[in-house]
Scaffold this motif. Structure first.
Motif, PDB file in Angstrom:
ATOM      1  N   LEU A  78       0.829  -1.206   0.000  1.00 44.22           N
ATOM      2  CA  LEU A  78       0.000   0.000   0.000  1.00 44.22           C
ATOM      3  C   LEU A  78       0.865   1.258   0.000  1.00 44.22           C
ATOM      4  N   VAL A  79       1.974   1.229   0.735  1.00 47.60           N
ATOM      5  CA  VAL A  79       2.867   2.386   0.691  1.00 47.60           C
ATOM      6  C   VAL A  79       3.609   2.444  -0.639  1.00 47.60           C
ATOM      7  N   ALA A  80       3.691   1.298  -1.334  1.00 49.70           N
ATOM      8  CA  ALA A  80       4.345   1.274  -2.648  1.00 49.70           C
ATOM      9  C   ALA A  80       3.641   2.184  -3.648  1.00 49.70           C
ATOM     10  N   ASN A  81       2.353   2.459  -3.442  1.00 52.00           N
ATOM     11  CA  ASN A  81       1.618   3.369  -4.331  1.00 52.00           C
ATOM     12  C   ASN A  81       2.316   4.716  -4.482  1.00 52.00           C
ATOM     13  N   LEU A 137     -10.495   2.392   2.604  1.00 52.37           N
ATOM     14  CA  LEU A 137      -9.416   3.143   1.956  1.00 52.37           C
ATOM     15  C   LEU A 137      -8.674   2.280   0.939  1.00 52.37           C
ATOM     16  N   THR A 138      -8.491   1.001   1.262  1.00 52.05           N
ATOM     17  CA  THR A 138      -7.809   0.104   0.317  1.00 52.05           C
ATOM     18  C   THR A 138      -8.626  -0.048  -0.964  1.00 52.05           C
ATOM     19  N   GLY A 227      -3.872  -5.214  -8.910  1.00 51.65           N
ATOM     20  CA  GLY A 227      -3.953  -6.604  -8.471  1.00 51.65           C
ATOM     21  C   GLY A 227      -3.461  -6.796  -7.047  1.00 51.65           C
ATOM     22  N   THR A 228      -2.325  -6.194  -6.702  1.00 54.75           N
ATOM     23  CA  THR A 228      -1.788  -6.358  -5.342  1.00 54.75           C
ATOM     24  C   THR A 228      -2.705  -5.728  -4.304  1.00 54.75           C
ATOM     25  N   GLN A 229      -3.303  -4.586  -4.635  1.00 55.00           N
ATOM     26  CA  GLN A 229      -4.209  -3.938  -3.677  1.00 55.00           C
ATOM     27  C   GLN A 229      -5.498  -4.733  -3.492  1.00 55.00           C
ATOM     28  N   MET A 230      -6.002  -5.312  -4.546  1.00 48.44           N
ATOM     29  CA  MET A 230      -7.198  -6.144  -4.408  1.00 48.44           C
ATOM     30  C   MET A 230      -6.882  -7.408  -3.613  1.00 48.44           C
ATOM     31  N   GLY A 235      -7.469 -10.331   1.326  1.00 48.79           N
ATOM     32  CA  GLY A 235      -6.831 -10.921   2.498  1.00 48.79           C
ATOM     33  C   GLY A 235      -7.208 -10.210   3.782  1.00 48.79           C
ATOM     34  N   GLY A 236      -7.330  -8.878   3.714  1.00 53.17           N
ATOM     35  CA  GLY A 236      -7.704  -8.112   4.894  1.00 53.17           C
ATOM     36  C   GLY A 236      -9.070  -8.490   5.425  1.00 53.17           C
TER      37      GLY A 236
END
Length: 493
Positions: A78-81, A137-138, A227-230, A235-236
């Motif tokens: 998420l911080v990678a954004n 937020l995600t 894809g990674t955020q979804m 997972g969350g």
């Protein structure tokens, strides 16, 4: 509650006692109401929460290693954004058919959005349930990323970058949540795992973006981000426990006022924040201008600049891996002295970059390795300085890029060198052992060995205890007050 017979007699007294609840009954009633308010079984009133993750005040959820690692993984992607864009600036300029100066605003706007989110959205973590805030937020950040991957308009891309920055504050909500869910004896390790994930995300984003863009195009980087955020969102839902708001008795404006109050009344906090802002500005300036440096002479990596930036990201990851080695030695020093040593070393590495960064690539490797190693060691009180870190990133990416484009690589590197000098000035105007509300000076000496300072404190306590029996209560009151202040500052980040 007894009343005189002249008012209504014994029977009236009994009736009044029956109508007015006792303090215990009132407390139990309030507790039951609070419990009902704390226990919910649906996210956003619509989606059922898995039963094992529902909040139960009688058996609260305790986070284990797997939960903390999951939080760290989420923080990484998420911080990678905020950092995917940095190796892609040259491709942005070609794709949108604009100059390097135009696309240099993209990382600045992303960091500005994040700083805005930390100021305006992160405080909501104390007012609403963290699970719903994190999931919402995600989902928002992933949805906005679709626009980044598909738009052909630079202005739209910039606006979306700012909004994604605002929505990407989830890692800073995960940090205090990890602390709340962890057993007291494991709280430090829980925070360290999540914080390591965040720091890893800062570096892995550059590597991932550089490698993908070199093989395909920059748009695939953002499709990957979607894809990674979804995946994090999915997972969350199955990992993130529900937990009630910690400070729902406060208002949003009261939390902002607390943040503003500490920003002008705590000398030590202000000193640390100024140093962190300038340190982060140096970090942001180095990494953003690196793309333009390697794209131009004498390197001319224009056809593979994204891949090269990704490989430099691996050098930065090596620097982070060296942190524990140097950190063991730094732990022997009082924090003030540790920061002084780090700033002197950072100035030396930046001097190498200023002298030869545009001449030989070895100088760039040395500067990045040293900066990423000792920059992490300089960050103190991570719970308090997150906002300052990203304010510094905004300053570094905006001012540093402008100086680099208008005056060349040496002026951009010299700017960093000047900022390190200013950090040393802010550190040296206030000594290591000043009292809490002392703004300038060197009272208390300059001793820097942590063991000697701790031993002196123990001896002082031992000497004062027999002479003043009441001092322990006073000391306890004083410590409780200071602990409350520190906790308040930490909760406001």
């Amino acid at each position: 509650m007894a009343v005189p017979d002249t008012i209504g007699g014994p029977s009236a007294s009994l009736d009044l006692e029956a109508d007015i609840p006792s303090p215990n009954e009132k407390y139990e009633s309030e507790s039951k109401a609070l419990t009902r308010r704390s226990k919910i079984d649906k996210d956003f009133g619509l989606i059922p929460i898995p039963r094992r993750l529902r909040y139960d005040p009688d058996a609260p959820f305790t986070a284990g290693l797997l939960t903390n690692v999951s939080f760290g993984f989420a923080g990484t992607f998420l911080v990678a954004n905020l950092y995917y864009c940095q190796p892609l600036l040259v491709q942005f300029a070609e794709s949108f058919d604009v100059s390097h100066n135009k696309v240099s605003s993209i990382p600045t706007l992303t960091q500005a959005g994040y700083a805005t989110g930390l100021l305006l959205i992160a405080p909501l973590g104390d007012l609403v349930r963290p699970r719903q805030l994190i999931l919402g937020l995600t989902l928002l950040a992933a949805t906005l990323s679709i626009g980044l991957a598909t738009t052909n308009n630079l202005i739209v891309f910039e606006v979306l970058s700012f909004l994604i920055g605002m929505a990407s504050v989830v890692p800073q909500i995960l940090l205090p949540l990890a602390a709340d869910l962890a057993p007291p004896r494991r709280r430090g390790s829980a925070i360290s795992i999540v914080l390591s994930g965040i720091l890893f995300g800062i570096l892995v984003a550059r590597v991932l973006a550089g490698v993908i863009a070199d093989v395909t195009t920059w748009r695939v980087v953002y499709y990957t981000a979607i894809g990674t955020q979804m995946f994090v969102l999915f997972g969350g839902y199955f990992v993130l426990p529900d937990y009630p708001a910690k400070n729902d008795h406060l208002t949003y404006w009261e939390i902002l006022w607390t943040m503003a109050k500490y920003a002008v009344t705590e000398p030590l906090l202000i000193q640390v924040c100024l140093i962190n802002i300038l340190g982060s500005a140096c970090f942001g300036n180095l990494w953003v201008t690196l793309t333009f440096l390697l794209d131009g002479p004498p390197y001319n990596y224009s056809t593979q600049v994204e891949l090269v930036i990704g490989l430099f990201g691996l050098v930065g990851m090596l620097g982070v891996a060296l942190v524990p080695i140097f950190g063991r030695w730094m732990d022997k020093l009082f924090p003030w002295h540790g920061i002084l040593v780090n700033l002197l070393l950072l100035s030396c590495f930046q001097a190498v970059q200023t002298g030869a960064g545009g001449i030989n690539v070895a100088a760039v490797v040395i500067a990045i390795l040293g900066t990423d190693t000792f920059r992490q060691l300089t960050q103190t009180l991570p719970e308090l300085t997150t906002t300052q870190f990203f304010i510094g990133q905004v300053m570094g990416t905006s001012v540093g890029t402008k100086v680099f484009i208008e005056n060349g690589w040496r002026a951009g590197a010299g700017l960093n060198l000047g900022w390190y000098g200013l950090q040393l000035l802010f550190l040296l105007v206030r000594g290591p052992h000043c009292r809490r509300y002392t703004w300038f000076g060197y009272e208390g000496g300059l001793e820097g060995r942590r063991s000697v300072i701790e031993q002196a404190a123990r001896e002082k306590d031992a000497e004062s205890s027999p002479n003043r029996p009441s001092s322990s209560a006073e000391k306890s009151s004083s410590l409780n007050g200071e602990e409350k202040t520190i906790n308040d500052m930490a909760s406001t980040k």
